[in-house]
Design an enzyme around this catalytic site. Structure first.
Site, PDB file in Angstrom:
ATOM      1  N   PHE A 125       3.755  -4.284   6.177  1.00  0.00           N
ATOM      2  CA  PHE A 125       3.031  -4.555   4.935  1.00  0.00           C
ATOM      3  C   PHE A 125       2.015  -5.686   5.134  1.00  0.00           C
ATOM      4  O   PHE A 125       1.875  -6.238   6.212  1.00  0.00           O
ATOM      5  CB  PHE A 125       4.026  -4.882   3.818  1.00  0.00           C
ATOM      6  CG  PHE A 125       4.645  -3.674   3.157  1.00  0.00           C
ATOM      7  CD1 PHE A 125       4.646  -2.434   3.766  1.00  0.00           C
ATOM      8  CD2 PHE A 125       5.242  -3.787   1.918  1.00  0.00           C
ATOM      9  CE1 PHE A 125       5.216  -1.320   3.160  1.00  0.00           C
ATOM     10  CE2 PHE A 125       5.819  -2.691   1.286  1.00  0.00           C
ATOM     11  CZ  PHE A 125       5.806  -1.458   1.902  1.00  0.00           C
ATOM     12  N   TRP A 127      -5.216   7.457   4.806  1.00  0.00           N
ATOM     13  CA  TRP A 127      -5.138   6.540   3.654  1.00  0.00           C
ATOM     14  C   TRP A 127      -5.322   5.094   4.085  1.00  0.00           C
ATOM     15  O   TRP A 127      -4.798   4.681   5.118  1.00  0.00           O
ATOM     16  CB  TRP A 127      -3.772   6.701   2.990  1.00  0.00           C
ATOM     17  CG  TRP A 127      -3.403   5.609   2.016  1.00  0.00           C
ATOM     18  CD1 TRP A 127      -2.891   4.380   2.307  1.00  0.00           C
ATOM     19  CD2 TRP A 127      -3.520   5.656   0.589  1.00  0.00           C
ATOM     20  NE1 TRP A 127      -2.680   3.657   1.150  1.00  0.00           N
ATOM     21  CE2 TRP A 127      -3.066   4.426   0.085  1.00  0.00           C
ATOM     22  CE3 TRP A 127      -3.964   6.632  -0.302  1.00  0.00           C
ATOM     23  CZ2 TRP A 127      -3.033   4.135  -1.279  1.00  0.00           C
ATOM     24  CZ3 TRP A 127      -3.927   6.351  -1.665  1.00  0.00           C
ATOM     25  CH2 TRP A 127      -3.475   5.118  -2.143  1.00  0.00           C
ATOM     26  N   ASN A 173      -5.258   0.972   2.033  1.00  0.00           N
ATOM     27  CA  ASN A 173      -5.283   0.140   0.831  1.00  0.00           C
ATOM     28  C   ASN A 173      -5.574  -1.313   1.202  1.00  0.00           C
ATOM     29  O   ASN A 173      -6.646  -1.579   1.768  1.00  0.00           O
ATOM     30  CB  ASN A 173      -4.054   0.337  -0.056  1.00  0.00           C
ATOM     31  CG  ASN A 173      -2.709   0.110   0.575  1.00  0.00           C
ATOM     32  OD1 ASN A 173      -2.217   0.953   1.309  1.00  0.00           O
ATOM     33  ND2 ASN A 173      -2.069  -1.011   0.271  1.00  0.00           N
ATOM     34  N   ASP A 174      -4.713  -2.265   0.948  1.00  0.00           N
ATOM     35  CA  ASP A 174      -5.060  -3.691   0.988  1.00  0.00           C
ATOM     36  C   ASP A 174      -5.784  -4.138   2.268  1.00  0.00           C
ATOM     37  O   ASP A 174      -5.367  -3.790   3.379  1.00  0.00           O
ATOM     38  CB  ASP A 174      -3.801  -4.559   0.904  1.00  0.00           C
ATOM     39  CG  ASP A 174      -2.957  -4.273  -0.313  1.00  0.00           C
ATOM     40  OD1 ASP A 174      -3.337  -3.418  -1.139  1.00  0.00           O
ATOM     41  OD2 ASP A 174      -1.891  -4.893  -0.434  1.00  0.00           O
ATOM     42  N   GLU A 211       1.375 -10.382  -6.056  1.00  0.00           N
ATOM     43  CA  GLU A 211       1.153  -9.887  -4.707  1.00  0.00           C
ATOM     44  C   GLU A 211      -0.070 -10.562  -4.087  1.00  0.00           C
ATOM     45  O   GLU A 211      -0.896 -11.152  -4.773  1.00  0.00           O
ATOM     46  CB  GLU A 211       0.900  -8.370  -4.725  1.00  0.00           C
ATOM     47  CG  GLU A 211       2.085  -7.539  -5.130  1.00  0.00           C
ATOM     48  CD  GLU A 211       1.848  -6.064  -4.836  1.00  0.00           C
ATOM     49  OE1 GLU A 211       2.727  -5.459  -4.217  1.00  0.00           O
ATOM     50  OE2 GLU A 211       0.796  -5.530  -5.237  1.00  0.00           O
TER      51      GLU A 211
END
Length: 495
Positions: free
Chosen positions: A101, A39, A41-42, A224
């Site tokens: 993160f 996976w 994402n950002d 965000e």
């Protein structure tokens, strides 16, 4: 079940090497960055360092689903072809045990620093029981990173009164007049998103400056992935509002991405906004990050997916998530535009071209493909003339009952991206208002197996979507309901 001790960069690299042969290829992209396995994402840490572009990304390498976040890492000379590098960050410390993160990268004294959010779960309800702090890692070669001994560099005690004590994440560092600043996403705990600003002389000791910007209910309940930069005489604040309510044809995804244009007061730290504008009017664009390269270009990359949206590659394909094509953000004649970086043109092959085709109905083109760039100019003249087109456009990835339709209504002045019949993935329609220029519409579409990005009128608007058609759906058609001229069409395969 994995424990914190298992989440090391070395373990992740070894797992990817041993398992990437399990990937299924049919939806893997040819000229967009994906994760090597699992996976993503950002985008994180987008930077040019020692002659190469580096792009990091939120990554759970063990499964094609979100998990304790690590930082994947890729490097490129031209923003198109990427080389995978070792995992840069893993959640192996007490201050980031729940995940490393999002964050950013900055060069200082020849070293590459990463500033990221350490996420720590504090109770059984992982959606609500957590805290977040800001941390540093540093590298001498841009490949291997060591976490700073004084982490966290911005801790819980530095969260100001009136800000959320949980949602405190995604630091983006910038330099101005010899000082470092960082913008951090937050909310006020009462349903209003905001950006917090901190200042430092050395990246290690930070002082809170103030609330840089704050929204109302119309801008979602949490902000965000903030980014701050200047283009020419204008300052820009870019961020991703969560759960932003729809406004007309805009903001119909679960979360959104906007930019504010205005003026930043460095003394007070306050950003004075002239309003906000969506970054992309399609389905799949979130958490973008920008960098300034050595040619003076402001380049933006976003995550080309959306939270809580169906992702067919999670089922048996062993991967999920991709990045958009890098886009240059420019201001021309006072207008903001987004354009694909020019480096993509070096990958064009086998040009197909048409000129002055009169349309009234559907015309199947004598070219096919699943990985290409297509540029078209439609001329409808005076949209009010009798017999002029009610609607016109293109159909992509056509076959076996499947198609992705790009259409324009001259009377409404509205462009639509319809993926209701695009394959096994999610459906739906997105619309955006865009005026004709001299009775003409210019579009530039990039198709890459399971994605489509459409740039309208030289980048006035952009629409992005993930699509999942069958491997045999390769056709392309032009159509018009009424009379319309396809003034020109050029298509290149991209490999």
């Amino acid at each position: 079940m994995k424990t914190t001790r298992d989440y090391t960069a070395e373990n992740a690299d070894r797992f990817i090497l041993e398992n990437k042969h399990k990937l299924r290829p049919e939806f893997r992209l040819n000229y967009h960055l994906m994760g090597e396995y699992g996976w993503i994402n950002d985008p994180n840490g987008f930077v040019q360092y020692k002659g190469s572009y580096h792009l990091f990304y939120q990554h759970y390498p063990y499964l094609p689903q979100w998990g304790p976040m690590q930082w994947g890492h890729a490097r490129s000379r031209d923003l198109i072809k990427w080389e995978y590098l070792p995992i840069a960050l893993a959640p192996d410390e007490s201050y980031d045990s729940g995940g490393c993160f999002s964050g950013s990268a900055v060069e200082k004294d020849g070293l590459l620093y990463l500033m990221y959010t350490g996420h720590v779960t504090t109770g059984p309800d992982t959606s609500n029981h957590y805290v977040q702090t800001q941390n540093l890692a540093v590298s001498e070669d841009g490949v291997r990173f060591v976490k700073h001994e004084s982490n966290p560099v911005i801790g819980l005690r530095q969260i100001p009164e009136g800000a959320s004590l949980k949602d405190f994440r995604d630091p983006k560092v910038f330099e101005r007049n010899g000082r470092y600043y960082v913008v951090i996403g937050s909310n006020d705990g009462r349903g209003r998103g905001q950006i917090l600003l901190y200042r430092s002389s050395d990246l290690k000791a930070w002082t809170y400056v103030g609330v840089m910007a704050k929204g109302g209910e119309e801008l979602g309940d949490n902000w965000e992935c903030p980014d701050f930069f200047s283009i020419g005489e204008s300052d820009f604040l870019m961020f991703s509002p969560q759960r932003m309510p729809p406004q007309g044809r805009d903001y119909h995804n679960l979360h959104s991405t906007v930019y504010m244009r205005g003026r930043w007061d460095e003394e007070s730290g306050v950003f004075h906004s002239e309003g906000y504008t969506p970054m992309d009017q399609g389905f799949d664009f979130y958490a973008p990050q920008s960098t300034l390269d050595d040619r003076g270009r402001r380049i933006v990359v976003g995550w080309m997916d959306m939270w809580e949206s169906e992702m067919p590659t999670q089922n048996g394909h062993q991967w999920a998530g991709a990045m958009t094509l890098p886009r240059e953000m420019v201001v021309e004649g006072g207008q903001v535009r987004f354009r694909p970086v020019e480096e993509i043109e070096s990958y064009r092959e086998r040009e197909f071209a048409l000129r002055d085709v009169e349309l009234d109905g559907e015309t199947v083109l004598e070219t096919r493909g699943d990985s290409y760039e297509l540029e078209a100019v439609f001329d409808v003249g005076d949209a009010g003339d009798a017999g002029s087109a009610e609607r016109f456009g293109l159909k992509l990835r056509v076959g076996d009952g499947e198609e992705t339709e790009l259409s324009y209504s001259p009377r409404e002045g509205v462009f639509s991206l319809d993926r209701s019949r695009s394959g096994v993935g999610p459906g739906g329609v997105r619309e955006t208002a865009v005026p004709l220029r001299g009775g003409k519409l210019k579009l530039r579409a990039f198709v890459d197996r399971s994605s489509v990005e459409v740039f309208l009128q030289d980048g006035e608007k952009v629409m992005t979507a993930r699509i999942y058609p069958g491997s045999g759906s390769l056709g392309i058609a032009a159509f018009s309901e009424g009379q319309c001229k396809l003034e020109s069409l050029r298509k290149w395969d991209i490999r």
